[in-house]
Design a protein around this motif. Structure first.
Motif: not given
Length: 264
Positions: A215-227
């Protein structure tokens, strides 16, 4: 030979060049036996070793069947020919028990591995001697000493053979210990290594930790624009939540997946 060492010349055998490897593959393969993508994958995995290249090509051609009327595309992701597997496993089995255990843990960490992580995941009073045994056996080699000592398997197929000697339960146990070793090592900056931590815990028995890091990794990826990357991480997190029977977490993750899908 030791008496006449002054009359000998050492000739190091370097890997084949890409052109030489492709030429050898063309000579060994029946015409149109496999497609270009499969051949390129085999060349990549052989890493310029002519023996490994020949055995990989032979195994792929045998797996593709006897119909030579068309080119075949064969999955080679998990292919380790029995001839090579027996060769590598025999080398691993000849190691002392402690060194054999160490090479198995190293294989779980990855093709390249920080020695500090290996020592944390497989602590032993004789660690330095065990590591030296693996170096002398030519199964691993040093790649850098600064800022920390890191080693790599001499060949990716050796790493795969070491992994093949582990039972599923033992593999999950080691992934858990490797995850804990990385977690301790990166205690000051875990957010920079969330995917790595999620990777190992996802393959361990500690599924609660896996879900948290996914979940944390997904949140970080989303914040970087890597949907797309965030979506895949959430998919795995949802799978873990369902496996654990954690209805509340599954609902939360599902809502995050929905928000990600509608995001511009």
């Amino acid at each position: 030979m030791s008496e006449f060492h002054h009359r000998t010349t050492e000739l190091p055998l370097t890997p084949l060049t890409d052109l030489a490897a492709r030429t050898l593959a063309d000579l060994l393969l029946p015409e149109r036996a496999i497609d270009d993508a499969t051949r390129d994958g085999i060349l990549l995995r052989a890493e310029g070793n002519p023996l490994y290249l020949r055995e990989l090509l032979t195994s792929v051609v045998e797996e593709s069947g006897q119909d030579r009327s068309r080119s075949w595309s064969v999955s080679i992701r998990h292919l380790l020919p029995s001839s090579l597997e027996s060769l590598f496993v025999a080398r691993i089995d000849r190691l002392p028990p402690e060194a054999r255990r160490l090479v198995q843990v190293a294989a779980v960490i990855g093709r390249e591995f920080p020695v500090k992580i290996l020592q944390r995941a497989a602590p032993s009073e004789g660690f330095d001697d065990e590591l030296a045994t693996l170096l002398r056996a030519d199964l691993i080699r040093e790649v850098r000493r600064y800022p920390q000592l890191e080693c790599t398997f001499r060949h990716g197929l050796i790493q795969e053979a070491a992994l093949s000697t582990l039972t599923p339960g033992r593999l999950r146990e080691i992934h858990g210990r490797v995850g804990a070793a990385f977690e301790e090592f990166f205690a000051g900056s875990p957010h920079d290594h969330l995917e790595l931590l999620a990777y190992h815990y996802y393959r361990s028995d500690d599924q609660s930790r896996a879900m948290a890091y996914l979940e944390q990794a997904a949140e970080r990826a989303a914040g970087l624009g890597a949907a797309p990357q965030a979506g895949e991480l959430l998919r795995r997190a949802k799978k873990v939540a369902d496996r654990l029977g954690d209805v509340q977490s599954a609902r939360r993750i599902g809502e995050r997946q929905a928000r990600l899908e509608v995001a511009p």
